[in-house]
Scaffold this motif. Structure first.
Motif, PDB file in Angstrom:
ATOM      1  N   GLY A  47       1.037  -5.567  -4.059  1.00 24.79           N
ATOM      2  CA  GLY A  47       0.481  -4.668  -3.048  1.00 24.79           C
ATOM      3  C   GLY A  47      -0.880  -5.138  -2.571  1.00 24.79           C
ATOM      4  O   GLY A  47      -1.355  -4.742  -1.513  1.00 24.79           O
ATOM      5  N   GLY A  75      -4.980   0.206   4.480  1.00 23.88           N
ATOM      6  CA  GLY A  75      -4.397  -0.654   3.456  1.00 23.88           C
ATOM      7  C   GLY A  75      -4.878  -0.253   2.072  1.00 23.88           C
ATOM      8  O   GLY A  75      -5.884   0.433   1.921  1.00 23.88           O
ATOM      9  N   ASP A  76      -4.157  -0.699   1.082  1.00 22.61           N
ATOM     10  CA  ASP A  76      -4.559  -0.523  -0.304  1.00 22.61           C
ATOM     11  C   ASP A  76      -4.451  -1.901  -0.946  1.00 22.61           C
ATOM     12  O   ASP A  76      -3.340  -2.415  -1.063  1.00 22.61           O
ATOM     13  N   PRO A  77      -5.510  -2.596  -1.259  1.00 21.50           N
ATOM     14  CA  PRO A  77      -6.865  -2.113  -1.543  1.00 21.50           C
ATOM     15  C   PRO A  77      -7.884  -2.248  -0.399  1.00 21.50           C
ATOM     16  O   PRO A  77      -9.088  -2.075  -0.653  1.00 21.50           O
ATOM     17  N   PHE A  89      -3.518  -0.274  11.359  1.00 20.36           N
ATOM     18  CA  PHE A  89      -3.930  -1.425  10.543  1.00 20.36           C
ATOM     19  C   PHE A  89      -3.245  -2.618  11.196  1.00 20.36           C
ATOM     20  O   PHE A  89      -2.018  -2.668  11.256  1.00 20.36           O
ATOM     21  N   ASN A 135       0.521  -1.698  10.585  1.00 23.10           N
ATOM     22  CA  ASN A 135       0.762  -0.611   9.640  1.00 23.10           C
ATOM     23  C   ASN A 135       0.131   0.641  10.242  1.00 23.10           C
ATOM     24  O   ASN A 135      -0.824   0.544  11.018  1.00 23.10           O
ATOM     25  N   ASP A 146      -7.356  -9.173   2.467  1.00 25.36           N
ATOM     26  CA  ASP A 146      -6.816  -8.842   1.150  1.00 25.36           C
ATOM     27  C   ASP A 146      -6.159 -10.061   0.520  1.00 25.36           C
ATOM     28  O   ASP A 146      -5.953 -11.080   1.182  1.00 25.36           O
ATOM     29  N   ARG A 160      -1.471   3.175   8.768  1.00 25.89           N
ATOM     30  CA  ARG A 160      -2.252   3.789   7.682  1.00 25.89           C
ATOM     31  C   ARG A 160      -3.338   2.801   7.294  1.00 25.89           C
ATOM     32  O   ARG A 160      -3.374   1.692   7.807  1.00 25.89           O
TER      33      ARG A 160
HETATM   34  N1  GLY Z   1      -2.762  -4.387   1.095  1.00 26.73           N
HETATM   35  C1  GLY Z   1      -1.726  -4.406   2.019  1.00 26.73           C
HETATM   36  C2  GLY Z   1      -1.220  -3.106   2.443  1.00 26.73           C
HETATM   37  O1  GLY Z   1      -1.755  -2.057   2.132  1.00 26.73           O
HETATM   38  O2  GLY Z   1      -0.248  -3.090   3.173  1.00 26.73           O
END
Ligand code: GLY
Ligand code: AMP
Length: 443
Positions: free
Chosen positions: A233, A296-298, A276, A292, A219, A294
């Motif tokens: 983010g 990630g976003d994106p 993650f 993490n 990312d 969960r």
């Molecule tokens: N793109 C990083 C996150 O979702 O933590």
């Protein structure tokens, strides 16, 4: 099966889109969802802290699975509350860990100690409490820069300072331990060894016993081209990552994924959901920067389209403890995701700007995040407005396709990075191919 998906960002739009393709899905409810998720399910209003309302929704809508997109509710114990509710006993599976497993993300100190207990490669560190500011400053005095200073708790991407000189490091320590805007998240801070390498994200899904690796992604966290400006983010993602080939991913599997799952099990920490692994490739060896709990976003928007397998089937594998028997089938092609944001993000930005051109996008997926309906008109409602994901036979074509589709969408103040994936192209174009190119220090 009826599913309740928690969240309302681009990641949740991608999850809703993917779940809706499953023949195992009956009804999908998304709380709160966004105008994009409406196409795949029904958006519902729900206060997650209102246990009665949550219970009622699960019972009334015959929900059998709750999929949690973001980390906040997991760290706050949403899974635990559902599991402890006598009226819901045995009724629902939650995809996402209980609070004890969510500490992998919710407390960086816990995550670090966990990694050291299980010999998982990560940067050296020391932790300091609120009454230890002098010790923390003395510790900096004994180190060479750059200094990596992190708030222990959840800080929405704002909890890490990389200080090049001692003064800046002391200032960060003063601010965090002295009671900053980060609040209780910075009651403890970590000072870490500074690692140098290329970052990437690896993902797995687990039922607590078995796990399956999911596609890797990279990312782009900074707002500006060439990784400049403040952290966001995430402004885009690429999957797969070219240097994450078989050999490197084998190391990620053996040195990180296996001991992580084994470690959770040996410590009696149940875990069902996604992990993650934020990684740094240091000279060909993976180190964990952070966990993490969960997707990630994106990153989700770039990896879920590549997942050929039925996601509901994998979730069912979690529900029944049979994930080991399920298959993860991945599309060989590449995906590029470009985020369209509002001017001013990650600072202040205007909202309510009409978004046009979505219907012109034919060769890409559009996942909405900061959008709203103003009467019948789609308008901006957040910093990251939407993301555009396109396939290509390789990264280069995926990038070209994603930008071509992104250019069809317009709104006042539209901002995007123009260099998503460019570093990876340079790396693969380098002499000796991907892995060798990456070692030249492209970041
Ligand atoms: N793109 C990083 C996150 O979702 O933590
Ligand atoms: P985190 O929130 O822990 O992922 O950290 C945010 C960013 O800071 C990471 O994506 C890295 O770019 C950087 N970072 C974190 N820890 C380190 C480290 N030990 N060495 C070098 N860079 C780091």
């Amino acid at each position: 099966m009826n599913v309740l998906l928690i969240g309302g960002g681009g990641r949740e739009h991608a999850l809703a889109w993917k779940l809706a393709q499953s023949s195992m899905l009956d009804e999908l409810y998304v709380a709160p969802g966004n105008p994009g998720t409406v196409r795949h399910g029904r958006n519902v209003k729900l206060d997650l802290n209102d246990q009665r309302a949550l219970r009622q929704l699960i019972i009334d809508k015959r929900i059998r699975m709750v999929v949690v997109g973001p980390e906040g509710p997991l760290v706050d114990g949403l899974h635990d509350r559902i599991a402890a509710d006598a009226q819901l006993k045995g009724l629902v599976t939650v995809i996402g860990p209980t609070a004890s497993g969510a500490r992998l993300e919710g407390s960086k100190e816990f995550a670090k100690e966990f990694m050291f207990r299980h010999n998982i490669p990560t940067a050296q560190f020391r932790a300091f409490g609120k009454d230890q500011l002098p010790e923390a400053i003395a510790h900096i005095g004994r180190m060479e820069g750059p200094y990596v200073i992190k708030a222990d708790g959840l800080a929405q991407g704002k909890g890490v300072v990389i200080a090049t000189d001692r003064k800046e490091a002391e200032k960060a320590l003063n601010e965090m331990l002295g009671g900053s805007s980060l609040g209780a998240a910075a009651d403890r801070v970590l000072i870490e060894q500074h690692l140098v390498g290329v970052e990437l994200s690896a993902f797995l899904i687990t039922d607590g016993e078995a796990f399956k690796m999911l596609p890797s992604a990279k990312d782009y966290k900074r707002i500006g081209d060439g990784d400049t400006g403040p952290n966001t983010g995430g402004m885009g993602a690429i999957s797969p990552v070219p240097f994450a080939e078989k050999e490197f991913m084998g190391k990620v599997h053996d040195r990180i994924a296996v001991p992580t799952i084994r470690g959770l099990r040996s410590e009696g920490i149940p875990f069902q959901g996604f992990i993650f692994m934020g990684l740094m490739n240091v000279g060909g060896d993976p180190y964990v920067i952070e966990y993490n709990v969960r997707l990630g976003d994106p990153e989700a928007q770039a990896i879920l389209p590549r997942l050929r397998s039925d996601l509901m089937d994998l979730f069912e594998g979690i529900a029944t403890g049979t994930l080991s028997e399920r298959h993860v089938d991945v599309d060989d092609r590449s995906c590029a995701t470009v985020v369209l944001a509002s001017e001013g993000y990650p600072g202040k930005y205007a909202t309510g700007k009409p978004i046009v051109g979505l219907e012109m996008v034919r060769a890409a997926h559009v996942f909405q995040s900061g959008t709203a309906l103003d009467k019948d008109e789609l308008v901006t409602a957040g910093g990251r407005v939407l993301s555009v994901t396109a396939f290509g036979k390789d990264i280069e074509h995926a990038i070209i396709n994603a930008y071509a589709s992104a250019s069809l969408i317009e709104f006042e103040g539209k901002r995007q990075r123009m260099d998503i994936g460019r570093d990876l192209l340079q790396a693969t174009a380098g002499k000796g191919g991907g892995a060798a190119g990456m070692k030249l220090g492209v970041k």
